[in-house]
Scaffold this motif. Structure first.
Motif, mmCIF file in Angstrom:
data_model
loop_
_atom_site.group_PDB
_atom_site.id
_atom_site.type_symbol
_atom_site.label_atom_id
_atom_site.label_comp_id
_atom_site.label_asym_id
_atom_site.label_seq_id
_atom_site.Cartn_x
_atom_site.Cartn_y
_atom_site.Cartn_z
ATOM 1 N N THR A 213 0.817 -1.216 0.000
ATOM 2 C CA THR A 213 0.000 0.000 0.000
ATOM 3 C C THR A 213 0.849 1.263 0.000
ATOM 4 O OG1 THR A 213 -1.768 -1.143 1.165
ATOM 5 C CG2 THR A 213 -1.808 1.256 1.217
ATOM 6 N N GLU A 214 1.894 1.287 0.816
ATOM 7 C CA GLU A 214 2.721 2.485 0.911
ATOM 8 C C GLU A 214 3.467 2.750 -0.392
ATOM 9 O OE1 GLU A 214 4.468 5.938 2.384
ATOM 10 O OE2 GLU A 214 2.668 4.805 2.936
ATOM 11 N N VAL A 215 3.869 1.689 -1.083
ATOM 12 C CA VAL A 215 4.531 1.851 -2.381
ATOM 13 C C VAL A 215 3.564 2.473 -3.379
ATOM 14 C CG1 VAL A 215 5.524 0.633 -4.360
ATOM 15 C CG2 VAL A 215 6.185 -0.004 -2.039
ATOM 16 N N ARG A 216 2.313 1.984 -3.404
ATOM 17 C CA ARG A 216 1.316 2.549 -4.307
ATOM 18 C C ARG A 216 1.045 4.012 -3.983
ATOM 19 N NH1 ARG A 216 -1.690 -2.143 -3.148
ATOM 20 N NH2 ARG A 216 -3.403 -0.895 -2.293
ATOM 21 N N ARG A 217 0.998 4.319 -2.682
ATOM 22 C CA ARG A 217 0.728 5.698 -2.269
ATOM 23 C C ARG A 217 1.835 6.622 -2.744
ATOM 24 N NH1 ARG A 217 1.932 9.689 0.762
ATOM 25 N NH2 ARG A 217 3.803 8.663 1.538
ATOM 26 N N ARG A 218 3.084 6.241 -2.507
ATOM 27 C CA ARG A 218 4.197 7.105 -2.905
ATOM 28 C C ARG A 218 4.266 7.257 -4.419
ATOM 29 N NH1 ARG A 218 7.319 4.123 1.182
ATOM 30 N NH2 ARG A 218 8.299 2.986 -0.543
ATOM 31 N N ALA A 219 3.994 6.180 -5.149
ATOM 32 C CA ALA A 219 4.014 6.261 -6.611
ATOM 33 C C ALA A 219 2.912 7.192 -7.121
ATOM 34 C CB ALA A 219 3.848 4.865 -7.216
ATOM 35 N N LEU A 220 1.745 7.144 -6.462
ATOM 36 C CA LEU A 220 0.648 8.018 -6.881
ATOM 37 C C LEU A 220 0.969 9.479 -6.579
ATOM 38 C CD1 LEU A 220 -2.117 8.365 -8.097
ATOM 39 C CD2 LEU A 220 -3.132 7.852 -5.859
ATOM 40 N N VAL A 221 1.615 9.746 -5.454
ATOM 41 C CA VAL A 221 2.031 11.114 -5.129
ATOM 42 C C VAL A 221 2.959 11.639 -6.218
ATOM 43 C CG1 VAL A 221 3.426 12.526 -3.565
ATOM 44 C CG2 VAL A 221 1.726 10.965 -2.622
ATOM 45 N N THR A 222 3.935 10.823 -6.613
ATOM 46 C CA THR A 222 4.863 11.239 -7.664
ATOM 47 C C THR A 222 4.132 11.504 -8.971
ATOM 48 O OG1 THR A 222 6.641 9.941 -6.664
ATOM 49 C CG2 THR A 222 6.934 10.579 -8.956
ATOM 50 N N GLN A 223 3.146 10.662 -9.283
ATOM 51 C CA GLN A 223 2.372 10.838 -10.509
ATOM 52 C C GLN A 223 1.558 12.132 -10.455
ATOM 53 O OE1 GLN A 223 -0.038 7.398 -11.325
ATOM 54 N NE2 GLN A 223 -0.221 7.864 -13.482
ATOM 55 N N LEU A 256 -4.063 11.857 0.458
ATOM 56 C CA LEU A 256 -2.770 11.507 -0.127
ATOM 57 C C LEU A 256 -1.707 12.540 0.226
ATOM 58 C CD1 LEU A 256 -1.627 9.343 -2.158
ATOM 59 C CD2 LEU A 256 -2.080 11.017 -3.960
ATOM 60 N N PHE A 257 -2.121 13.814 0.319
ATOM 61 C CA PHE A 257 -1.160 14.882 0.563
ATOM 62 C C PHE A 257 -0.947 15.179 2.045
ATOM 63 C CE2 PHE A 257 -0.843 15.511 -3.831
ATOM 64 C CZ PHE A 257 0.137 16.444 -4.092
ATOM 65 N N GLU A 258 -1.677 14.509 2.919
ATOM 66 C CA GLU A 258 -1.486 14.756 4.345
ATOM 67 C C GLU A 258 -0.059 14.442 4.779
ATOM 68 O OE1 GLU A 258 -4.446 12.476 6.330
ATOM 69 O OE2 GLU A 258 -6.084 13.888 5.885
ATOM 70 N N ALA A 259 0.509 13.370 4.227
ATOM 71 C CA ALA A 259 1.881 12.986 4.589
ATOM 72 C C ALA A 259 2.918 13.901 3.957
ATOM 73 C CB ALA A 259 2.148 11.539 4.176
ATOM 74 N N GLN A 260 2.511 14.734 2.985
ATOM 75 C CA GLN A 260 3.439 15.648 2.321
ATOM 76 C C GLN A 260 3.567 16.976 3.081
ATOM 77 O OE1 GLN A 260 4.056 12.749 0.424
ATOM 78 N NE2 GLN A 260 5.081 14.427 -0.638
ATOM 79 N N GLU A 261 2.827 17.112 4.166
ATOM 80 C CA GLU A 261 2.857 18.324 4.997
ATOM 81 C C GLU A 261 2.483 19.561 4.194
ATOM 82 O OE1 GLU A 261 6.631 18.506 6.956
ATOM 83 O OE2 GLU A 261 6.223 16.753 8.198
ATOM 84 N N THR A 262 1.562 19.398 3.249
ATOM 85 C CA THR A 262 1.022 20.521 2.491
ATOM 86 C C THR A 262 -0.334 20.106 1.958
ATOM 87 O OG1 THR A 262 1.487 22.118 0.721
ATOM 88 C CG2 THR A 262 2.021 19.825 0.275
ATOM 89 N N THR A 263 -1.060 21.040 1.403
ATOM 90 C CA THR A 263 -2.322 20.711 0.760
ATOM 91 C C THR A 263 -2.124 20.708 -0.745
ATOM 92 O OG1 THR A 263 -3.027 23.024 0.579
ATOM 93 C CG2 THR A 263 -3.582 21.853 2.631
#
Length: 344
Positions: A213-223, A256-263
Motif C-alpha cells: 500500500t505504501e509503495v502505491r501511495r508514494r508512486a501516486l504522489v509522484t504521478q 494523499l497529501f497529508e503525509a506531504q505536509e502541504t495541501t
C-alpha cells in the motif's frame, strides 16, 4: 552532484575495445557471452549511477547479441532483476520461453539468475549505435512475490503511458542530467525509482493489490506531482481537476497529501510561484512584463498574484525582480520551495 562513473572504450586502441567491454559487463552486471559484428572496433560508452537500492546504467554501443548460460550463472550470480528501457534501436529479449521485440520507448524485464538471451540492434545505419537505460534491482529489494515475477520475464511493457511513461521520464532525467541532483538525494531518488518500477511491474502482473500500500501511495504522489508540473500554466488547474485526472475522489487526493505536509492547493500555488520567481530572475526575460509571466504560470489576476508573491517572498514581484539585478538589495526572506518530481 550524483556520483557517476563512466567508461569509454575509445580510450583504447580499436583492437582492445571489445575485450574491455566484456570485462565491464562481467564486473558491473553479470558475465555474458557477447557477440558483435563490430568486435574489431567496439566504440561504446556506459555511465553508472548508484541510487540507494537500485543502480542505473546508461549504455551506448554498437549492435550486439548476448546470452547468459547456466554455466555463467553458476560462476557468478548477483541475484538481480534487469529492467531495460530501449531508447534507440530495436532490442530483443528471451527468457523462460517468452520472446519479445523491444522498440524505443518500451521496457523489458528479466532475471539475471536465470538463462536468457538479449540483443540490441541499431536502426540508423549512419550512426550504427543503440542506446538503453538499465535499472538493476536486487531480488531482495523488489517488494513483489518472487514466484509471480516469472510471468513478466522476457516480455515488454510500454514506457509511453501511465506509470511506465513516468518511470521512463524519471530514468531519462536522472541519467541524462545527474548534475541537477545532490549526492545526498541518491537514496531518495532510488526509493522513488523503485516505487515506480514496482508499481509498473505490479500492474502488468494484473495484481496491483500485491504491491504494498505504501509503495502505491508514494508512486501516486509522484504521478500527481508530475501532472501538476505539466499543467501548472493552466489557470483552471485545481484539486478537483487533479483528482478527476487520476480517477480518485477529492477526499482521497487530500488524504494523499497529508503525509506531504502541504495541501494540494498549496502545492499547485507553490509550483506556480516557483516558476514565476525563476522567470522574474531570468535576465533573458527582463523585458517581459510581470503580468505576462504571472499569466503564463496560472495567475491571471494581477492583484492576487502580487499578494501571494509578496506573502511567499517578502516583496512585490517587481521589487523582487529589481533586487536580483542589484546584489545589495536581494531579498533575504527564504523562498517557498517546491521539489519537482524527478521525472518532470
Amino acid at each position: 552532484m550524483l556520483h557517476r562513473q563512466t567508461v569509454d572504450t575509445t580510450v583504447l586502441p580499436p583492437g582492445e575495445r571489445f575485450g574491455m567491454w566484456l570485462d565491464l559487463v562481467a564486473r558491473t552486471s553479470a558475465p555474458m557471452r557477447i557477440s558483435s559484428a563490430h568486435d574489431d572496433d567496439f566504440a561504446a560508452h556506459a555511465a553508472f549511477i548508484e541510487l540507494g537500492p537500485i543502480h542505473l546504467v546508461k549504455y551506448h554501443y554498437p549492435s550486439l547479441e548476448a546470452t547468459r548460460t547456466p554455466k555463467l550463472i553458476r560462476q557468478s550470480d548477483p541475484e538481480v532483476y534487469m529492467l531495460a528501457l530501449t531508447t534507440d534501436g530495436v532490442g530483443t529479449s528471451s527468457q523462460d520461453g517468452r520472446h519479445s521485440e523491444i522498440r524505443a520507448g518500451e521496457f523489458t524485464f528479466y532475471n539475471v539468475s536465470r538463462p536468457h538471451d538479449v540483443g540490441h540492434h541499431a536502426t540508423d545505419p549512419e550512426r550504427e549505435r543503440a542506446t538503453s537505460v538499465i535499472t538493476m534491482i536486487p531480488h531482495a529489494a523488489l517488494p513483489l512475490p518472487p514466484h509471480r515475477m516469472a510471468a513478466l520475464f522476457g516480455g515488454k511493457m510500454s514506457g509511453r503511458e501511465g506509470i511506465g511513461a513516468l518511470l521512463a521520464q524519471f530514468l531519462l532525467q536522472v541519467t541524462g542530467h545527474p548534475e541537477q541532483y545532490h549526492a545526498a538525494d541518491a537514496g531518495r531518488l532510488g526509493a522513488v525509482g523503485l516505487d515506480l518500477a514496482t508499481t509498473m511491474l505490479g500492474r502488468h502482473l494484473v495484481a496491483e493489490d500485491e504491491v504494498p500500500t505504501e509503495v502505491r501511495r508514494r508512486a501516486l504522489v509522484t504521478q500527481v506531482q508530475a501532472y501538476v508540473h505539466r499543467h501548472v500554466g493552466d489557470p483552471a488547474l485545481s484539486p478537483r481537476v487533479v483528482a478527476d485526472a487520476h480517477h480518485i475522489s477529492l477526499r482521497s487526493l487530500h488524504r494523499l497529501f497529508e503525509a506531504q505536509e502541504t495541501t494540494v492547493a498549496s502545492y499547485i500555488r507553490d509550483v506556480r510561484l516557483a516558476r514565476c520567481r525563476r522567470d522574474l530572475t531570468d535576465p533573458a526575460l527582463r523585458t517581459q512584463p510581470v503580468q505576462v509571466i504571472a499569466a503564463r504560470w496560472g495567475f491571471p489576476d494581477k492583484a492576487h498574484f502580487s499578494r501571494v508573491f509578496r506573502a511567499a517572498y517578502g516583496a512585490s514581484p517587481q521589487a523582487y525582480r529589481e533586487s536580483t539585478s542589484d546584489p545589495a538589495r536581494i531579498v533575504n526572506r527564504p523562498a517557498s520551495t517546491v521539489n519537482p518530481p524527478p521525472a518532470d
